[in-house]
Write an enzyme that holds these catalytic residues in place. Structure first.
Site, PDB file in Angstrom:
ATOM      1  N   LYS A  46      -0.632 -18.340   0.172  1.00 55.25           N
ATOM      2  CA  LYS A  46      -1.497 -17.630  -0.777  1.00 55.25           C
ATOM      3  C   LYS A  46      -2.297 -18.571  -1.669  1.00 55.25           C
ATOM      4  O   LYS A  46      -3.383 -18.228  -2.117  1.00 55.25           O
ATOM      5  CB  LYS A  46      -0.669 -16.675  -1.641  1.00 55.25           C
ATOM      6  N   LYS A  99      -1.020 -12.536  10.463  1.00 56.10           N
ATOM      7  CA  LYS A  99      -0.545 -11.147  10.327  1.00 56.10           C
ATOM      8  C   LYS A  99      -1.651 -10.242   9.778  1.00 56.10           C
ATOM      9  O   LYS A  99      -2.541 -10.707   9.054  1.00 56.10           O
ATOM     10  CB  LYS A  99       0.717 -11.095   9.458  1.00 56.10           C
ATOM     11  N   LYS A 157      -3.331  -6.324   4.053  1.00 53.85           N
ATOM     12  CA  LYS A 157      -4.249  -5.482   3.285  1.00 53.85           C
ATOM     13  C   LYS A 157      -5.167  -6.311   2.405  1.00 53.85           C
ATOM     14  O   LYS A 157      -6.148  -5.811   1.869  1.00 53.85           O
ATOM     15  CB  LYS A 157      -3.475  -4.439   2.469  1.00 53.85           C
TER      16      LYS A 157
HETATM   17  P1  TYM Z   1       4.122  -5.882   0.924  1.00 53.08           P
HETATM   18  O1  TYM Z   1       3.660  -4.889  -0.081  1.00 53.08           O
HETATM   19  O2  TYM Z   1       3.260  -7.041   1.226  1.00 53.08           O
HETATM   20  O3  TYM Z   1       4.418  -5.171   2.294  1.00 53.08           O
HETATM   21  C1  TYM Z   1       5.229  -4.007   2.371  1.00 53.08           C
HETATM   22  C2  TYM Z   1       6.055  -4.029   3.634  1.00 53.08           C
HETATM   23  O4  TYM Z   1       5.213  -4.104   4.786  1.00 53.08           O
HETATM   24  C3  TYM Z   1       5.635  -5.176   5.629  1.00 53.08           C
HETATM   25  N1  TYM Z   1       4.443  -5.738   6.276  1.00 53.08           N
HETATM   26  C4  TYM Z   1       4.309  -5.847   7.609  1.00 53.08           C
HETATM   27  N2  TYM Z   1       5.117  -5.537   8.629  1.00 53.08           N
HETATM   28  C5  TYM Z   1       4.656  -5.764   9.887  1.00 53.08           C
HETATM   29  N3  TYM Z   1       3.435  -6.294  10.146  1.00 53.08           N
HETATM   30  C6  TYM Z   1       2.597  -6.622   9.155  1.00 53.08           C
HETATM   31  N4  TYM Z   1       1.402  -7.130   9.435  1.00 53.08           N
HETATM   32  C7  TYM Z   1       3.016  -6.404   7.806  1.00 53.08           C
HETATM   33  N5  TYM Z   1       2.428  -6.617   6.600  1.00 53.08           N
HETATM   34  C8  TYM Z   1       3.325  -6.203   5.677  1.00 53.08           C
HETATM   35  C9  TYM Z   1       6.279  -6.173   4.669  1.00 53.08           C
HETATM   36  O5  TYM Z   1       7.156  -7.033   5.358  1.00 53.08           O
HETATM   37  C10 TYM Z   1       6.985  -5.260   3.708  1.00 53.08           C
HETATM   38  O6  TYM Z   1       8.237  -4.851   4.227  1.00 53.08           O
HETATM   39  N6  TYM Z   1       7.415  -8.505  -1.690  1.00 53.08           N
HETATM   40  C11 TYM Z   1       7.228  -7.270  -0.976  1.00 53.08           C
HETATM   41  C12 TYM Z   1       7.421  -6.060  -1.851  1.00 53.08           C
HETATM   42  C13 TYM Z   1       8.734  -6.038  -2.548  1.00 53.08           C
HETATM   43  C14 TYM Z   1      10.011  -5.843  -1.948  1.00 53.08           C
HETATM   44  C15 TYM Z   1      10.941  -5.909  -3.033  1.00 53.08           C
HETATM   45  C16 TYM Z   1      10.419  -5.614  -0.633  1.00 53.08           C
HETATM   46  C17 TYM Z   1       8.914  -6.215  -3.886  1.00 53.08           C
HETATM   47  N7  TYM Z   1      10.257  -6.125  -4.168  1.00 53.08           N
HETATM   48  C18 TYM Z   1      12.313  -5.744  -2.783  1.00 53.08           C
HETATM   49  C19 TYM Z   1      11.803  -5.475  -0.405  1.00 53.08           C
HETATM   50  C20 TYM Z   1      12.722  -5.533  -1.480  1.00 53.08           C
HETATM   51  C21 TYM Z   1       5.800  -7.259  -0.449  1.00 53.08           C
HETATM   52  O7  TYM Z   1       4.940  -7.915  -0.956  1.00 53.08           O
HETATM   53  O8  TYM Z   1       5.588  -6.384   0.546  1.00 53.08           O
END
Ligand code: TYM
Length: 329
Positions: free
Chosen positions: A111, A193, A196
């Site tokens: 990032k 990957k 968004k």
């Molecule tokens: P975030 O908001 O980036 O993404 C949410 C979930 O989507 C999954 N994901 C994907 N899975 C497959 N292919 C992709 N291209 C892809 N892009 C995103 C992510 O792995 C995630 O499961 N840090 C986390 C949010 C968070 C969290 C937590 C998760 C905050 N606290 C506690 C679990 C437990 C995040 O940024 O996800």
């Protein structure tokens, strides 16, 4: 009953990566686990957000959780900033996390690429807040996509360090990563990957995207000049389309490959368009319905906050006691 915890950041519109890699799997856990699902707004502000948009997206995310079929009577659905214990435990856990551990986080490194000056300290410390999210609820399983695996690992390291000093305090969480769709790739560059935050909208399909746009984007997806449909590292674009198809239909890869034997990329794309629409169309329509009923969304978040705080406050008290803060006032 074991506990499941996961969250999504309301930092942009969700993509089918978020859906296929995470959200879709949550529903399957609801009957067998105590499930807690957060709207990770505290994480979202590690990148500057427009205040009104952030509020709207948080509400929309609750609507999406419900449209995905989650039952707010069973699962706790809430907004992280409504539960102050996240920030409080987060702070305490910073003091049990080494800089070396944070320096090793892949996501931070990617990032801040070319942008170190502008990255804020919150972005750097983000995994500690995520550890607090998970540990507050005595979580056993964290259903996430592959990109979050390292964050669950650091959560375990932090918990282990704390438990090592004070005795058993935190439950050790495990990541739960689906076999299919755990890393959906960009449609324009299938070596990275789908995200968004990608500046090129042709790279992703949004969960709430209309059929005509899904069609346009999949038709424009990068493939190759091999001309054969194989699931292989040498054909990342075609393999990504196959994986999207597989995740949407739950068919196994062997059957899919025999179905497309001798067929062209146009046939594959056509089938992927239909599979994606069949999978996300109903979620899109239901999300729009839930968004019409704002009072209900607020009610769900309010009820979730009360139930989440009940658990979180007990954990925080246990931690503060162990650390040696003056209690019982
Ligand atoms: P975030 O908001 O980036 O993404 C949410 C979930 O989507 C999954 N994901 C994907 N899975 C497959 N292919 C992709 N291209 C892809 N892009 C995103 C992510 O792995 C995630 O499961 N840090 C986390 C949010 C968070 C969290 C937590 C998760 C905050 N606290 C506690 C679990 C437990 C995040 O940024 O996800």
């Amino acid at each position: 009953m074991k506990t499941v915890y996961s969250a999504i950041q309301p930092s942009g519109d969700l993509t089918i990566g978020n859906y296929l890699g995470a959200l879709r799997n949550w529903k399957k856990l609801e009957n067998d686990y105590r499930c807690i699902f957060g709207v990770a707004d505290l994480h979202a502000i590690t990148v500057r957000q427009d205040p009104e948009k952030l509020r709207e997206r948080s509400k929309k995310l609750i609507a999406i959780y419900l449209a995905n079929g989650l039952d707010p009577k069973k699962s706790i659905i809430y907004v992280n900033s409504h539960v102050p214990e996240h920030a409080e435990l987060g702070w305490a856990l910073h003091t049990y996390t080494s800089l070396g551990q944070l320096n090793r986080m892949h996501q931070f490194k990617s990032k801040i690429k070319d942008n170190e000056e502008r990255a804020n300290a919150g972005l750097y410390c983000y995994p500690v807040l995520m550890a607090a999210d998970i540990l507050l609820y005595d979580t056993d399983l964290v259903p996430v996509g592959d990109d979050q695996k390292q964050h669950v690992e650091i959560t375990r390291d932090i918990a282990e360090r704390f438990n090592g000093i004070y005795g058993d305090t935190f439950v050790m969480p495990e990541p739960l990563i689906g076999k299919m769709g755990n890393r959906i790739k960009s449609l324009q560059d299938p070596t990275i990957k789908m995200s968004k935050s990608d500046p090129n909208p042709a790279a992703y399909i949004l969960l709430l995207e209309e059929y005509k746009d899904i069609k346009k984007k999949i038709n424009r997806a990068v493939t190759d000049s091999v001309g054969e449909i194989n699931y292989s590292e040498d054909q990342p674009g075609v393999s990504n389309l196959l994986e999207i198809y597989q995740s949407c239909t739950d068919e196994n890869m062997e059957d899919i490959l025999s179905k497309f034997e001798g067929k062209g990329y146009g046939d594959l794309k056509k089938a992927v368009i239909e599979a994606v629409e069949n999978s996300i169309g109903p979620v899109r329509d239901k999300t729009n319905e839930f968004l019409q009923n704002e009072d209900y969304l607020i009610e769900v978040a309010h009820d979730g906050m009360i139930r989440a705080r009940e658990v979180a406050s007990k954990t925080l008290e246990r931690v503060y006691e162990k650390i040696g803060f003056l209690r019982g006032m």
